[in-house]
Design a protein around this motif. Structure first.
Motif, PDB file in Angstrom:
ATOM      1  N   GLN A   1      17.862  77.138  13.152  1.00 39.58           N
ATOM      2  CA  GLN A   1      16.155  76.822  13.103  1.00 39.58           C
ATOM      3  C   GLN A   1      15.370  76.492  11.813  1.00 39.58           C
ATOM      4  O   GLN A   1      14.579  75.562  11.898  1.00 39.58           O
ATOM      5  CB  GLN A   1      15.443  77.954  13.893  1.00 39.58           C
ATOM      6  N   GLU A   2      15.771  77.252  10.868  1.00 44.49           N
ATOM      7  CA  GLU A   2      15.381  76.791   9.582  1.00 44.49           C
ATOM      8  C   GLU A   2      15.555  75.486   9.135  1.00 44.49           C
ATOM      9  O   GLU A   2      14.625  74.648   8.677  1.00 44.49           O
ATOM     10  CB  GLU A   2      15.979  77.703   8.488  1.00 44.49           C
ATOM     11  N   ASN A   3      16.972  74.933   9.418  1.00 47.05           N
ATOM     12  CA  ASN A   3      17.149  73.634   8.956  1.00 47.05           C
ATOM     13  C   ASN A   3      16.708  72.478   9.843  1.00 47.05           C
ATOM     14  O   ASN A   3      16.588  71.286   9.544  1.00 47.05           O
ATOM     15  CB  ASN A   3      18.818  73.584   9.048  1.00 47.05           C
ATOM     16  N   GLN A   4      16.291  72.631  11.327  1.00 42.24           N
ATOM     17  CA  GLN A   4      15.728  71.872  12.117  1.00 42.24           C
ATOM     18  C   GLN A   4      14.340  71.746  11.610  1.00 42.24           C
ATOM     19  O   GLN A   4      13.875  70.519  12.007  1.00 42.24           O
ATOM     20  CB  GLN A   4      15.506  72.484  13.532  1.00 42.24           C
ATOM     21  N   VAL A   5      13.665  72.449  10.843  1.00 44.05           N
ATOM     22  CA  VAL A   5      12.130  72.036  10.508  1.00 44.05           C
ATOM     23  C   VAL A   5      12.097  70.916   9.719  1.00 44.05           C
ATOM     24  O   VAL A   5      11.323  69.959  10.023  1.00 44.05           O
ATOM     25  CB  VAL A   5      11.681  73.521   9.951  1.00 44.05           C
ATOM     26  N   PRO A   6      12.897  70.808   8.691  1.00 45.09           N
ATOM     27  CA  PRO A   6      12.593  69.550   7.686  1.00 45.09           C
ATOM     28  C   PRO A   6      13.105  68.158   8.450  1.00 45.09           C
ATOM     29  O   PRO A   6      12.481  67.386   8.061  1.00 45.09           O
ATOM     30  CB  PRO A   6      13.484  69.869   6.654  1.00 45.09           C
ATOM     31  N   LEU A   7      13.931  68.471   9.404  1.00 45.24           N
ATOM     32  CA  LEU A   7      14.625  67.241  10.086  1.00 45.24           C
ATOM     33  C   LEU A   7      13.524  66.583  11.039  1.00 45.24           C
ATOM     34  O   LEU A   7      13.274  65.528  11.090  1.00 45.24           O
ATOM     35  CB  LEU A   7      15.738  67.650  10.898  1.00 45.24           C
ATOM     36  N   TYR A   8      12.875  67.774  11.920  1.00 45.69           N
ATOM     37  CA  TYR A   8      11.964  67.134  12.886  1.00 45.69           C
ATOM     38  C   TYR A   8      10.583  66.817  12.150  1.00 45.69           C
ATOM     39  O   TYR A   8       9.864  65.889  12.614  1.00 45.69           O
ATOM     40  CB  TYR A   8      11.738  67.957  14.024  1.00 45.69           C
ATOM     41  N   HIS A   9      10.385  67.120  10.917  1.00 48.62           N
ATOM     42  CA  HIS A   9       9.254  67.061  10.251  1.00 48.62           C
ATOM     43  C   HIS A   9       9.555  65.514   9.588  1.00 48.62           C
ATOM     44  O   HIS A   9       8.571  64.591   9.828  1.00 48.62           O
ATOM     45  CB  HIS A   9       8.989  67.921   8.961  1.00 48.62           C
ATOM     46  N   ALA A  10      10.832  65.315   9.309  1.00 48.45           N
ATOM     47  CA  ALA A  10      11.037  63.869   8.713  1.00 48.45           C
ATOM     48  C   ALA A  10      10.927  62.780  10.040  1.00 48.45           C
ATOM     49  O   ALA A  10      10.473  61.828   9.658  1.00 48.45           O
ATOM     50  CB  ALA A  10      12.200  63.793   8.304  1.00 48.45           C
ATOM     51  N   LEU A  11      11.376  63.179  11.140  1.00 46.59           N
ATOM     52  CA  LEU A  11      11.301  62.423  12.196  1.00 46.59           C
ATOM     53  C   LEU A  11       9.829  62.130  12.574  1.00 46.59           C
ATOM     54  O   LEU A  11       9.692  60.888  13.030  1.00 46.59           O
ATOM     55  CB  LEU A  11      11.939  63.277  13.573  1.00 46.59           C
ATOM     56  N   CYS A  12       9.115  63.107  12.657  1.00 42.92           N
ATOM     57  CA  CYS A  12       7.497  62.714  12.839  1.00 42.92           C
ATOM     58  C   CYS A  12       6.984  61.718  11.879  1.00 42.92           C
ATOM     59  O   CYS A  12       6.321  60.947  12.226  1.00 42.92           O
ATOM     60  CB  CYS A  12       6.891  64.191  12.789  1.00 42.92           C
ATOM     61  N   ARG A  13       7.418  62.047  10.549  1.00 45.71           N
ATOM     62  CA  ARG A  13       6.803  61.049   9.513  1.00 45.71           C
ATOM     63  C   ARG A  13       7.347  59.728   9.755  1.00 45.71           C
ATOM     64  O   ARG A  13       6.702  58.661   9.855  1.00 45.71           O
ATOM     65  CB  ARG A  13       7.511  61.805   8.157  1.00 45.71           C
ATOM     66  N   MET A  14       8.469  59.709  10.303  1.00 41.82           N
ATOM     67  CA  MET A  14       9.349  58.294  10.570  1.00 41.82           C
ATOM     68  C   MET A  14       8.554  57.614  11.610  1.00 41.82           C
ATOM     69  O   MET A  14       8.231  56.422  11.376  1.00 41.82           O
ATOM     70  CB  MET A  14      10.677  58.538  10.704  1.00 41.82           C
ATOM     71  N   LEU A  15       8.204  58.266  12.671  1.00 39.67           N
ATOM     72  CA  LEU A  15       7.687  57.531  13.839  1.00 39.67           C
ATOM     73  C   LEU A  15       6.196  57.231  13.511  1.00 39.67           C
ATOM     74  O   LEU A  15       5.670  56.062  13.952  1.00 39.67           O
ATOM     75  CB  LEU A  15       7.543  58.597  15.133  1.00 39.67           C
ATOM     76  N   GLU A  16       5.326  58.050  12.769  1.00 38.12           N
ATOM     77  CA  GLU A  16       4.069  57.733  12.227  1.00 38.12           C
ATOM     78  C   GLU A  16       4.061  56.550  11.423  1.00 38.12           C
ATOM     79  O   GLU A  16       3.346  55.509  11.601  1.00 38.12           O
ATOM     80  CB  GLU A  16       3.613  58.978  11.678  1.00 38.12           C
ATOM     81  N   ALA A  17       5.114  56.402  10.439  1.00 37.04           N
ATOM     82  CA  ALA A  17       5.313  55.230   9.475  1.00 37.04           C
ATOM     83  C   ALA A  17       5.632  53.900  10.374  1.00 37.04           C
ATOM     84  O   ALA A  17       5.239  52.919  10.016  1.00 37.04           O
ATOM     85  CB  ALA A  17       6.290  55.500   8.585  1.00 37.04           C
ATOM     86  N   HIS A  18       6.472  54.192  11.582  1.00 36.60           N
ATOM     87  CA  HIS A  18       6.954  53.091  12.071  1.00 36.60           C
ATOM     88  C   HIS A  18       5.701  52.600  12.843  1.00 36.60           C
ATOM     89  O   HIS A  18       5.575  51.036  13.079  1.00 36.60           O
ATOM     90  CB  HIS A  18       7.799  53.554  13.353  1.00 36.60           C
ATOM     91  N   PHE A  19       4.494  53.211  13.268  1.00 31.87           N
ATOM     92  CA  PHE A  19       3.555  52.328  14.045  1.00 31.87           C
ATOM     93  C   PHE A  19       2.362  52.565  13.301  1.00 31.87           C
ATOM     94  O   PHE A  19       1.497  51.607  13.995  1.00 31.87           O
ATOM     95  CB  PHE A  19       3.368  53.522  15.303  1.00 31.87           C
ATOM     96  N   VAL A  20       2.201  53.093  12.205  1.00 31.67           N
ATOM     97  CA  VAL A  20       0.641  52.966  11.747  1.00 31.67           C
ATOM     98  C   VAL A  20       0.829  52.117  10.573  1.00 31.67           C
ATOM     99  O   VAL A  20       1.877  52.001   9.548  1.00 31.67           O
ATOM    100  CB  VAL A  20       0.334  54.390  11.342  1.00 31.67           C
TER     101      VAL A  20
END
Length: 238
Positions: free
Chosen positions: A219-238
């Motif tokens: 779970q500790e390792n999942q956090v930076p990964l899904y944070h990066a995923l959220c950043r990626m999706l935001e950058a993709h559309f904004v």
């Protein structure tokens, strides 16, 4: 064997920058790179077609699902003002509408299964508790079925969807039930698990595994990964 990512179009520059920065900070997560990129491409495709992202998990994984929704359903790191000129025009007809137009942020359509405690507790009390997430997903599944009979009577095209099931073991029964229904409903499925992958990895369309020797480490390792995923999706559309 070459990664499937090598056969896909290159990432947008902003997205690629986020990816490289994340893995330079967390090199121990490198084994999760392809899973993250595949998850990003699948979710971006669904959002690009005005589809829905479903999330589910238990305990800490449920909290992570809520965390992901919190980053995607409003501004994360980049301003997301309302961009629809017709909506802005209609809102500008009243003072409260003007306030909405000035303050609302662009959000992605995200639904966390189990977030409705009344629905979840009612179903668990009346029927099979392990199927509660599937029951909630079933309320939406007719939107996604790509069959003629499902939409002919209402004159609408199917809406794309993607389910991200979070489980450190990969064997959470309620997540597995939701994913089984998702696949039957022609919703893209992503498993977000620890190293073994479990039953979810075998069932899902996209197998995203995260290193760790315990549930806490995973779970500790999942956090930076899904944070990066959220950043990626935001950058993709904004």
């Amino acid at each position: 064997m070459q990664s499937a990512e090598h056969h896909l179009p290159p990432l947008p520059d902003k997205v690629s920058e986020i990816v490289e920065k994340m893995f330079s900070r967390y090199p121990l997560l490198e084994s999760s790179r392809e899973g993250m990129l595949r998850a990003y491409r699948a979710i971006a495709a669904v959002f690009g077609q005005h589809g829905i992202l479903y999330l589910c998990g238990n305990g800490g994984s449920f909290a992570d699902a809520l965390h992901i929704k919190g980053e995607l359903a409003k501004r994360f790191e980049t301003n997301r003002p309302i961009r629809d000129p017709e909506l802005i025009f209609r809102l500008d007809q009243s003072e409260i509408g003007k306030k909405l137009a000035a303050n609302l942020e662009g959000g992605f359509p995200v639904l966390v299964l189990g977030e409705s405690h009344s629905l979840r507790s009612a179903y668990e009390n009346d029927r099979e508790p392990s199927l509660a997430y599937a029951q909630e997903l079933y309320s939406f599944s007719s939107l996604h079925l790509q069959t003629q009979h499902a939409h002919a009577s209402v004159g609408m095209a199917p809406i794309p969807g993607v389910l991200l099931g979070i489980s450190t073991s990969g064997n959470a029964e309620n997540v597995l039930a939701a994913m089984t229904l998702a696949k039957a409903s022609q919703i893209t499925t992503i498993s977000f698990t620890g190293p073994p992958g479990g039953l979810l990895a075998n069932l899902s369309d996209i197998d995203w595994r995260v290193p760790g020797d315990s549930a806490a480490e995973i779970q500790e390792n999942q956090v930076p990964l899904y944070h990066a995923l959220c950043r990626m999706l935001e950058a993709h559309f904004v």
